[in-house]
Every structure is written in structure tokens, then in C-alpha cells.
Design an enzyme around this catalytic site. Sequence first.
Site, short mmCIF file in Angstrom:
data_model
loop_
_atom_site.label_atom_id
_atom_site.label_comp_id
_atom_site.label_asym_id
_atom_site.label_seq_id
_atom_site.Cartn_x
_atom_site.Cartn_y
_atom_site.Cartn_z
N ARG A 94 -23.05 19.55 33.80
CA ARG A 94 -22.86 18.16 33.39
C ARG A 94 -23.60 17.17 34.26
O ARG A 94 -23.97 16.09 33.84
CB ARG A 94 -21.39 17.82 33.41
CG ARG A 94 -20.51 18.67 32.54
CD ARG A 94 -19.12 18.16 32.60
NE ARG A 94 -19.10 16.73 32.84
CZ ARG A 94 -19.49 15.81 31.98
NH1 ARG A 94 -19.98 16.20 30.83
NH2 ARG A 94 -19.45 14.53 32.27
N CYS A 118 -16.11 19.96 29.22
CA CYS A 118 -16.11 21.19 30.01
C CYS A 118 -14.65 21.63 30.12
O CYS A 118 -13.76 20.98 29.58
CB CYS A 118 -16.73 20.97 31.39
SG CYS A 118 -15.68 20.04 32.48
N ARG A 123 -14.83 14.57 29.59
CA ARG A 123 -15.92 14.09 30.44
C ARG A 123 -16.91 13.15 29.71
O ARG A 123 -18.10 13.43 29.61
CB ARG A 123 -16.70 15.25 31.06
CG ARG A 123 -15.88 16.36 31.66
CD ARG A 123 -15.22 16.03 32.97
NE ARG A 123 -16.14 15.76 34.06
CZ ARG A 123 -16.65 16.68 34.87
NH1 ARG A 123 -16.37 17.94 34.66
NH2 ARG A 123 -17.47 16.35 35.85
N ASP A 307 -10.86 17.29 43.40
CA ASP A 307 -11.54 18.57 43.68
C ASP A 307 -10.81 19.42 44.71
O ASP A 307 -11.19 20.56 44.94
CB ASP A 307 -12.98 18.32 44.16
CG ASP A 307 -13.84 17.77 43.06
OD1 ASP A 307 -14.96 17.31 43.34
OD2 ASP A 307 -13.39 17.75 41.89
N ILE A 329 -7.10 12.17 37.41
CA ILE A 329 -8.54 11.99 37.15
C ILE A 329 -8.99 12.73 35.90
O ILE A 329 -9.68 12.19 35.05
CB ILE A 329 -9.38 12.46 38.37
CG1 ILE A 329 -8.91 11.76 39.65
CG2 ILE A 329 -10.86 12.25 38.11
CD1 ILE A 329 -9.16 10.27 39.68
C1 EPZ Z 1 -17.92 14.00 39.95
O1 EPZ Z 1 -17.82 14.19 38.54
C2 EPZ Z 1 -17.92 15.38 40.56
N1 EPZ Z 1 -19.04 16.17 40.09
C3 EPZ Z 1 -16.61 16.11 40.21
O2 EPZ Z 1 -16.61 17.35 40.91
C4 EPZ Z 1 -15.44 15.26 40.72
O3 EPZ Z 1 -14.23 15.89 40.33
C5 EPZ Z 1 -15.52 13.86 40.13
O4 EPZ Z 1 -16.80 13.26 40.45
C6 EPZ Z 1 -14.42 12.95 40.66
O5 EPZ Z 1 -14.50 12.86 42.05
C7 EPZ Z 1 -20.26 15.98 40.66
O6 EPZ Z 1 -20.43 15.16 41.54
C8 EPZ Z 1 -21.38 16.85 40.15
P1 EPZ Z 1 -16.28 10.68 37.34
P2 EPZ Z 1 -18.05 12.92 37.54
O7 EPZ Z 1 -17.40 10.05 36.60
O8 EPZ Z 1 -19.13 12.07 38.08
C9 EPZ Z 1 -13.98 9.63 33.33
C10 EPZ Z 1 -16.41 19.66 41.19
O9 EPZ Z 1 -15.43 20.43 41.10
N2 EPZ Z 1 -15.24 9.02 32.91
O10 EPZ Z 1 -15.76 10.03 38.59
O11 EPZ Z 1 -18.18 13.43 36.17
C11 EPZ Z 1 -14.06 11.15 33.36
O12 EPZ Z 1 -13.78 11.68 32.09
C12 EPZ Z 1 -16.62 18.58 40.15
O13 EPZ Z 1 -17.26 19.70 42.12
C13 EPZ Z 1 -15.28 8.31 31.70
O14 EPZ Z 1 -14.29 8.20 31.00
O15 EPZ Z 1 -16.64 12.18 37.71
C14 EPZ Z 1 -13.00 11.53 34.36
O16 EPZ Z 1 -11.75 11.55 33.71
C15 EPZ Z 1 -15.57 18.62 39.05
N3 EPZ Z 1 -16.46 7.75 31.32
C16 EPZ Z 1 -13.03 10.39 35.36
O17 EPZ Z 1 -13.69 9.30 34.70
C17 EPZ Z 1 -17.60 7.86 32.08
O18 EPZ Z 1 -18.65 7.30 31.67
C18 EPZ Z 1 -13.78 10.72 36.64
O19 EPZ Z 1 -15.09 10.93 36.28
C19 EPZ Z 1 -17.55 8.59 33.28
C20 EPZ Z 1 -16.36 9.16 33.68
#
Ligand code: EPZ
Length: 420
Positions: A94, A118, A123, A307, A329
Amino acid sequence: MDRFIIRGGRPLHGEITIGGAKNAGLKLLVAGLLTSERLVLTNVPHIADIATMRALLTQHGLTVETVNGDKTTLSVGGEITSTEAPYDIVSKMRASILVLGPLLARCREAKVSLPGGCAIGTRPVDMHLKGLETLGATITLENGYIHARAPNGLVGDRIVLPFASVGATENLMMAATLAKGRTEIVNAAREPEMADLANCLNAMGAKITGAGTGHIIIDGVEALHGAQHRIMSDRIECGTYACAAAITGGDLRLIGGQIEHLGAVVRAFEEAGVEVTQEGDAMRVRRTGALRGVDIMTEPYPGFPTDMQAQFMALLSVAEGASMITETIFENRFMHVPELNRMGARINVHGSSAIIRGVHSLSGAPVMATDLRASFSLIIAGLAAHGETILSRVYHLDRGYEAVERKLAACGAQIERVND
Ligand code: EPZ
């Protein structure tokens, strides 16, 4: 497919070197799209997701290669020959969505597959897209792809994120480095990886202030140049091995671990009866007394990181008393629960909360990894369980952790990787 065989009951003692952070390194590689010169990254972790990102950037036309045969140093650069990120790569990882902002900023167009969901959640990427539209991009969705265009280039503006999204903050920060004028990101993610990315971008000639706070300011520049940057150590890998030390009643020095990067996890360890101290360039973790149940809620940094949720749940499954973990989250990040219960844990899930009633001991069993962090929570349980645990689908683990069996065996664990 590989499996792990673990025989529990041995306290971990010794040292483990913490590698470069997966969730910083992936984005730092993507930053290579923002310049035609070479970006050199050191302390690169040797994990599957990095290999996937190398493949993605290579198909965009960049050259990504090790330097002087040192697999922890990668040089990335070259001219972009394709602005399309195909479904077969994006669907595997992703984080590929993060090429969108840089491609748009550098080439004024991009065609990136929608990542899809995923195991842990749907996501969506709406905040990424809305933020880029605020910077002047025109975005349409066709046949599962994001078509983004900015024929006159991006223009800086004020973006307020509805949620402190890590990925949206990173995508927009990178895109804004080459926009005309000033961009402000309000309610930005504050995870340490944000500051690490900004430090690298500033070394490349960007003008970013406030990274690590909820308010980031980026003043666009004409072009970025090459640089060298050392990837920060992986705070989640550090916290993960700390749980392994704690559950086995061991004493580990985690080289490269930094207490201040673990936020609320340190307090949770201390409440649970685990001693965590910084000793120079190592974080020392030991447990001599009983484990105590604690209540946890996952939150954006500096709150308790999602995480670390699965790993900490394994630890709490053998604590005295009850614990409650609320996952705020992601909507489906309790898939390790049924597997832990097969090992004798007593965990009940009610919506976004899990109630853990500590048991005296766990018993080894054949279990299955379902996602990256869940796979390590089962290893942590297996290290403390009586008898043998067989963990299948280890490819989930290999996405984000390097040489797990070697690092654990060197500290006294009975663990081996077998290939079916
Ligand atoms: C990053 O994912 C990390 N991945 C994740 O780690 C981590 O759990 C997450 O940040 C939170 O800390 C990487 O850095 C590669 P978010 P990301 O955007 O960027 C919602 C691991 O195990 N959201 O902060 O995808 C989303 O659905 C992985 O290493 C929207 O709704 O996380 C989620 O519920 C897993 N719309 C929440 O926000 C958006 O446009 C957090 O997502 C973006 C996100």
C-alpha cells in the site's frame, strides 16, 4: 512457504541490533523521485517491502542499487521514464501510493493504481487525494486507477487534515517541496518518521519546518538535488523485541533503540512491570517481577502506536489481572486474537476493544500469521509458551522484520526457520 518452529520457556539475554525503520525507509526511497540526482540512503533494512519499493521505482525508470556491495546502503536516482504505478505492485504494498505526490510534483501527471484494502482495514486514500486537489491537481478515478494532472504545476496552499494521517502527511509534504509558494499542513501526523523524512528532504534542498509537530510548513523550491541520509532506527522493531524480552523475563540491550521514539509504549511497559532504560545508544529492557495488566488505547503519535498493539497484547495475555486494548486506528486489527486463544490466552473482542484476562501460562500450538505485526505477536507468545509453536505464513513477517530467527536465537531463543 517458510515456517518457524519455536520452543518456549527460555529468557532472552544479550543484545539485538535494531535496523533501519521500514516506515521511514520506504518513503525515503520514494523521495528519490523528487530529483534527477542521486540520493544515497544508509541503514536500509533488508526486508521484502524495501525490495518491492525498489521494483516500483525501477519501473518508473530510476536506478536503485547497493553501494560498494553494502546491502544497507542504497543509491537511488535517474530520470523518470514512466509515471504509472501498476496494480500488480501497488496491490502488494500500500505504501506505493506515496509515489503519487512526487510524480505529480516532478512530472505534472501520474497514474497510480488505487491500493485497495488490506487485511487490517479498507485503508482509503481520500485525504491524500483531497490534499493534492488543494494544491491544484485535477484527479479522476478510472478503471481502478487514480489519474492526477497538474499541467501548470502544483501551487502551495493550506491543507487541514481531518485525521493525522501518516501517509497523507508524507505524500503532501513531498508534493509541496516543488510547488509554487507556501504549503501548510495542519493536523499533520507527528510520528518521528515525519521528521526523518523532512530532514532528508531539507538535505536535498527543500524548505520544511515544523515536521514532528501538528503544523508543517513547506516553502516550494525550483528543484531538489542529491543528498545522503541515514534512515532512523525502527522504533516498532525495537518495541517488538522489548515485548519478547519482557514476556520471557529476560534482559535485552536493543542497540539503536531510542526511548523517546516509543511515546506512550514506555509508560505502558512501566505500568506492566517492565523496566525500560536508555543506556547510551541502546535501550535496555528487563523484567524481574510479575507482569501486571494495563489498559491501552491506540492513538496517533505520541499516543500508543497501533503497530505495537498485537505485540503488547501477546505480552498482556500472561499478565496478572485483566487488560483492555482499544484499537482506534484500524477497523480490523485483532486477527491475532483467535490464534493467541488457540495457545491458551483468554481474550474476548467487543467491537474495537479486546478484553484480555491474564493466564498463568500459554501452550505451544500450530498457528498462522495473518499480517505483519500479528505474526510477531505469535512469536512473542511462542517464546513464553510451554512446548512447541509452529508459525506458518512467515512471509507476512518477512515484509517488515529482518533476520528474526537469527536475532532471537543469538539471545537464547529456541527458534528455527524451516522451508516446506
Ligand atoms: C502508516 O500507514 C504505516 N505504514 C502503518 O504501519 C501504521 O499503522 C499507520 O501509518 C499508522 O501509524 C507505513 O508507514 C508504510 P494512516 P498509513 O494514513 O499511512 C485512515 C505497519 O504495520 N485514512 O495514518 O496508511 C486509514 O484508513 C503498517 O508497519 C483515511 O481514512 O496510515 C486508517 O484507519 C500497518 N483516509 C487511519 O486513517 C486517508 O486518506 C490511519 O491511516 C488516509 C488514511
